[in-house]
Write an enzyme that holds these catalytic residues in place. Structure first.
Site, PDB file in Angstrom:
ATOM      1  N   PHE A 111     -22.201  14.646  17.593  1.00 52.74           N
ATOM      2  CA  PHE A 111     -22.230  13.800  18.788  1.00 52.74           C
ATOM      3  C   PHE A 111     -21.694  12.408  18.521  1.00 52.74           C
ATOM      4  CE2 PHE A 111     -26.065  12.318  16.795  1.00 52.74           C
ATOM      5  CZ  PHE A 111     -26.366  11.081  17.332  1.00 52.74           C
ATOM      6  N   LYS A 112     -21.688  11.985  17.257  1.00 46.41           N
ATOM      7  CA  LYS A 112     -21.195  10.642  16.937  1.00 46.41           C
ATOM      8  C   LYS A 112     -19.729  10.463  17.333  1.00 46.41           C
ATOM      9  CE  LYS A 112     -25.165   9.641  15.047  1.00 46.41           C
ATOM     10  NZ  LYS A 112     -25.421   9.290  13.675  1.00 46.41           N
ATOM     11  N   ASP A 113     -18.993  11.570  17.465  1.00 44.56           N
ATOM     12  CA  ASP A 113     -17.579  11.465  17.846  1.00 44.56           C
ATOM     13  C   ASP A 113     -17.401  10.850  19.229  1.00 44.56           C
ATOM     14  OD1 ASP A 113     -16.349  12.570  15.524  1.00 44.56           O
ATOM     15  OD2 ASP A 113     -16.901  14.579  16.195  1.00 44.56           O
ATOM     16  N   MET A 116     -17.718   7.114  18.442  1.00 46.62           N
ATOM     17  CA  MET A 116     -16.829   6.568  17.427  1.00 46.62           C
ATOM     18  C   MET A 116     -15.363   6.658  17.818  1.00 46.62           C
ATOM     19  SD  MET A 116     -17.837   4.923  14.838  1.00 46.62           S
ATOM     20  CE  MET A 116     -19.379   5.637  14.334  1.00 46.62           C
ATOM     21  N   THR A 144     -22.485   9.743  11.260  1.00 46.91           N
ATOM     22  CA  THR A 144     -21.759   8.538  11.653  1.00 46.91           C
ATOM     23  C   THR A 144     -20.588   8.272  10.724  1.00 46.91           C
ATOM     24  OG1 THR A 144     -23.633   7.452  12.731  1.00 46.91           O
ATOM     25  CG2 THR A 144     -21.924   6.025  11.854  1.00 46.91           C
TER      26      THR A 144
END
Length: 462
Positions: A111-113, A116, A144
């Site tokens: 989900f960090k994509d 980011m 992350t």
């Protein structure tokens, strides 16, 4: 649109300034001075729109004059063009009124994509316009770091250093950080746990001479732009399930509180959220605090859901800021108490937290059992973090309100735990099939601020 510190002693900044600054100089985290709201009509109008158009409409009020409409639309388009699913954050039904939101279709399968990739594009546009360069240092419990490296790799104006706890991330997570070939991204395996990495990151931001010397910037979830990007998928999922005409609940497996705090922002914006369920693993400091036991640090116990192995949840400070009526002095006092082990939450603040959040935990045994049972029940193969979420969601969901559980990572990022539970070895997507064959480059380094700062200085100077 102005941004203020949760500790009340830093200057107000614009969105762009807050994004590039990261941690406020008083040690606090930036939040909007006022949270914009969307009307019922605004929310209803999101139905059927693309993810990118929804992202534009949800985030645009927070950006203010920092980017033009044209710039911001272009940033969003570039951020999500590399995702492997047209819906970006698709829903799958697990059971009647229980849905899984798949947040792992980005470049690094987590989900960090979502945040980011957006932040990489925001930085690129802002830095090019300013003619400046920055040094990004991040701390990661697993996801992350690779997302940041993927987003910033090859950019001329940015050097990236990612600290991760040596030996405490999955092999896939480690390889995603140690195999990039771009010369501007660097993996630092720190002797310690995630809380050590996060503490050293905050120490660097509070070392103003070093901070100014290397032009330090942060992309951890201390950066509000990270939280803002995560607000969007609360809207896309809720609208697809009937909002604003019905309430929706969400269960969020979390260790650092950023993903669930994004849900709080969505609710404050007007999204009809019923419950925000905080799901923790055996490192259950958030569950204990939300259950009225205070916020008291213990030892971090390594688990099969390592991205949640956290004792100091940085974004919980933002939740406390609102629970204490935006009293920066009160938050600063709590954070001082945390340095010596922990703090109690006042009765009024506990009441405010209870109006927004409920919580639960999953043991290692329960997590493994959920992976196994969910595969049998719905043919859905969960990663250990998603399994923590599903287990806790099942304890809180009701027949009247749809429950959305956030699946924060692809099961292939945690193959050992998934195979232990299910007997199935989850395969990496074709674009990552050679991950285990790629050469690794990393620096193992001691948990010492001076050593870390010296290494960063020398690497930049090369």
């Amino acid at each position: 649109m102005k941004y203020i510190s949760t500790r009340g002693q830093a200057p107000e900044l614009t969105f762009e300034e807050a994004m590039l600054t990261g941690l406020a100089r008083d040690g606090g985290l930036y939040v909007p001075a006022e949270i914009p709201t969307l009307s019922r009509e605004d929310i209803a109008a999101l139905k059927g729109l693309s993810y990118e158009e929804t992202a534009y409409r949800v985030m645009r009020p927070f950006v203010g004059d920092s980017f033009t409409d044209e710039e911001f639309r272009g940033i969003i388009a570039r951020a999500y063009e590399g995702f492997g699913h047209a819906a970006r954050a698709p829903l799958k039904q697990l059971a009647p009124n229980h849905f899984l939101m798949e947040l792992f279709h980005g470049p690094t399968l987590a989900f960090k994509d979502f945040a980011m990739q957006l932040i990489g594009q925001l930085f690129q546009v802002a830095l090019k316009r300013r003619g400046e360069s920055v040094t990004i240092v991040g701390a990661t419990s697993g996801d992350t770091g690779s997302a940041a490296m993927e987003a910033f790799a090859g950019l001329d104006a940015v050097n990236v250093f990612i600290m991760y706890p040596h030996g405490r991330v999955s092999e896939v997570q480690r390889r995603q950080m140690t195999t990039p070939t771009a010369s501007n991204v660097h993996a630092l395996a720190v002797d310690g746990d995630f809380d050590d990495c996060q503490a050293r990151l905050k120490d660097m931001f509070n070392d103003f001479d070093f901070r100014d010397e290397v032009k330090l910037a942060g992309v951890n979830s201390i950066n509000f732009a990270r939280v803002l990007a995560q607000v969007v998928y609360y809207f896309t999922s809720a609208v697809s399930l009937g909002a604003p005409d019905r309430k929706i609940s969400f269960t969020v497996p979390t260790g650092n509180f950023g993903d669930v705090f994004a849900g709080f922002i969505a609710k404050q914006m007007g999204l009809p959220i019923d419950q925000l369920v905080v799901a923790t693993n055996q490192n259950d400091i958030l569950h204990r605090c939300l259950s009225g036991q205070g916020y008291h640090k213990g030892d971090t116990i390594p688990s099969i859901s390592p991205s949640m192995d956290i004792q100091v949840s940085s974004n919980f400070e933002r939740a406390l800021f609102y629970a204490y009526g935006q009293d920066g002095a009160a938050v600063a006092q709590l954070m001082d108490e945390l340095k010596t082990g922990g703090f109690e939450v006042s009765q009024g603040a506990m009441q405010a937290l209870g109006e927004t959040y409920v919580s639960g935990r999953a043991s290692e045994t329960e997590t493994l059992a959920t992976i196994q049972s969910e595969l049998a029940a719905s043919n859905e193969l969960l990663c250990p973090h998603g399994a923590v979420g599903v287990k806790v969601a099942n304890e809180h969901r009701c027949a009247a309100t749809p429950m959305v559980t956030l699946a924060t990572a692809h099961p292939a990022k945690f193959p050992a735990a998934v195979k232990q539970a299910s007997g199935v070895h989850p395969a990496l997507p074709p674009r990552m099939a050679d991950l285990y064959d790629r050469s690794e480059t990393l620096t193992q380094i001691t948990n010492d601020l001076t050593v870390l700062e010296d290494h960063i200085r020398k690497t930049i100077a090369k």
